[in-house]
Design a protein around this motif. Structure first.
Motif, PDB file in Angstrom:
ATOM      1  N   TYR A  12      -2.547   0.624  -0.145  1.00  0.00           N
ATOM      2  CA  TYR A  12      -1.856  -0.276  -1.175  1.00  0.00           C
ATOM      3  C   TYR A  12      -0.504   0.512  -1.370  1.00  0.00           C
ATOM      4  O   TYR A  12       0.670  -0.261  -1.686  1.00  0.00           O
ATOM      5  CB  TYR A  12      -2.522  -0.336  -2.511  1.00  0.00           C
ATOM      6  CG  TYR A  12      -1.774  -1.439  -3.400  1.00  0.00           C
ATOM      7  CD1 TYR A  12      -2.155  -2.701  -3.308  1.00  0.00           C
ATOM      8  CD2 TYR A  12      -1.194  -0.908  -4.419  1.00  0.00           C
ATOM      9  CE1 TYR A  12      -1.478  -3.382  -4.266  1.00  0.00           C
ATOM     10  CE2 TYR A  12      -0.649  -1.758  -5.139  1.00  0.00           C
ATOM     11  CZ  TYR A  12      -0.759  -2.999  -5.256  1.00  0.00           C
ATOM     12  OH  TYR A  12      -0.041  -3.863  -6.034  1.00  0.00           O
ATOM     13  N   CYS A  15       1.694   0.966   2.341  1.00  0.00           N
ATOM     14  CA  CYS A  15       2.047  -0.107   3.345  1.00  0.00           C
ATOM     15  C   CYS A  15       3.247  -1.070   2.713  1.00  0.00           C
ATOM     16  O   CYS A  15       3.998  -0.635   1.533  1.00  0.00           O
ATOM     17  CB  CYS A  15       0.923  -1.131   3.453  1.00  0.00           C
ATOM     18  SG  CYS A  15       0.838  -2.236   1.945  1.00  0.00           S
ATOM     19  N   SER A  17       5.656  -4.489   1.565  1.00  0.00           N
ATOM     20  CA  SER A  17       5.478  -5.387   0.575  1.00  0.00           C
ATOM     21  C   SER A  17       4.464  -6.754   1.056  1.00  0.00           C
ATOM     22  O   SER A  17       3.694  -7.208   0.202  1.00  0.00           O
ATOM     23  CB  SER A  17       6.720  -6.117  -0.048  1.00  0.00           C
ATOM     24  OG  SER A  17       6.370  -6.528  -1.426  1.00  0.00           O
ATOM     25  N   ARG A  20       0.953  -5.603   1.208  1.00  0.00           N
ATOM     26  CA  ARG A  20       0.421  -5.435  -0.161  1.00  0.00           C
ATOM     27  C   ARG A  20      -0.143  -6.614  -0.709  1.00  0.00           C
ATOM     28  O   ARG A  20      -1.196  -6.926  -1.285  1.00  0.00           O
ATOM     29  CB  ARG A  20       1.607  -4.819  -0.847  1.00  0.00           C
ATOM     30  CG  ARG A  20       0.828  -3.857  -1.977  1.00  0.00           C
ATOM     31  CD  ARG A  20       1.849  -3.231  -2.635  1.00  0.00           C
ATOM     32  NE  ARG A  20       2.203  -2.008  -1.901  1.00  0.00           N
ATOM     33  CZ  ARG A  20       3.370  -1.944  -1.437  1.00  0.00           C
ATOM     34  NH1 ARG A  20       4.487  -2.425  -1.836  1.00  0.00           N
ATOM     35  NH2 ARG A  20       3.586  -0.703  -0.712  1.00  0.00           N
ATOM     36  N   PRO A  39       4.534  -0.788  -4.842  1.00  0.00           N
ATOM     37  CA  PRO A  39       3.196   0.216  -4.811  1.00  0.00           C
ATOM     38  C   PRO A  39       2.628   0.632  -5.960  1.00  0.00           C
ATOM     39  O   PRO A  39       1.342   0.821  -6.008  1.00  0.00           O
ATOM     40  CB  PRO A  39       3.855   1.251  -3.766  1.00  0.00           C
ATOM     41  CG  PRO A  39       5.215   1.245  -3.709  1.00  0.00           C
ATOM     42  CD  PRO A  39       5.868  -0.135  -3.999  1.00  0.00           C
TER      43      PRO A  39
END
Ligand code: COA
Length: 173
Positions: A12, A15, A17, A20, A39
């Protein structure tokens, strides 16, 4: 922390957007298209109670909560054993949630809304508005925000990182 949760937290955080948003969908968040999720955002312990439209930005340290943790006290007093209280959070289309904002259970935020940095949103926010503060209150319409800022902006969103930096250093005094 269980290893599965630890791996989720790492993914989370690091990574992109888009990924996510995919991770959040797996947890049950309903998310539209083209959302930007930072994040350090947090969707709480019932992410399946959160609904987000298209073109929504959830910036750094935004926290969305869908239950009333205060019931801890009433449970421990044995006034309401095992009690919980939940509320869905719904965010419309084209919304910017500023850094460090809190969105409380049961809140609906309309379309075309800006929530200011550090706001605590305890009540519904209507479409086409800007809301700030603790508790968050509407201070202006999106039209007011546009009219106030249209002559103060610069057009840098299409520039590369280097071009943008050079432009800003030259023009922003
Ligand atoms: C909410 C926001 C859009 C308001 O923009 P604006 O209307 O151009 O702001 P102004 O500076 O004219 O402020 C209007 C009033 O709201 C107050 N205000 C502005 N932002 C505020 C905030 N986050 N919390 C509390 N009050 C705020 C100002 O003090 C001013 O009050 P006054 O009328 O009593 O003087 C902007 O302040 C903001 O918070 N933007 C988000 C920034 C962000 O998230 N950055 C990260 C990007 S990823």
């Amino acid at each position: 922390m269980k290893i599965k949760n630890f791996i989720y937290e790492i993914m989370y955080r690091y990574c992109g957007s888009k990924k996510r948003a995919t991770l959040l969908r797996k947890k049950g968040v309903k998310i539209g298209n083209n959302c930007e999720i930072y994040p350090s955002s947090n969707f709480g312990s019932e992410p399946y109670l959160v609904e987000i439209g298209d073109n929504v930005r959830i910036s750094s340290n935004v926290k969305i909560t869908t239950h009333d943790g205060g019931l801890w006290v009433l449970r421990n007093l044995e006034l309401l054993p095992n009690a919980d209280k939940f509320g869905k959070v719904k965010i419309g289309n084209n919304v910017h949630i500023g850094m460090d904002a809190f969105i409380m259970p049961g809140v609906t935020i309309g379309d075309n809304v800006v929530i200011g940095v550090g706001a605590v949103v305890t009540k519904d926010i209507p479409s086409n508005s800007v809301a700030v503060g603790v508790p968050a209150k509407v201070i202006e319409t999106i039209d007011d925000y546009y009219n106030k800022n249209k002559d103060k902006v610069v057009f840098t969103k299409n520039l590369s990182g280097r071009e943008k930096k050079n432009y800003i250093l030259k023009h922003i005094k």
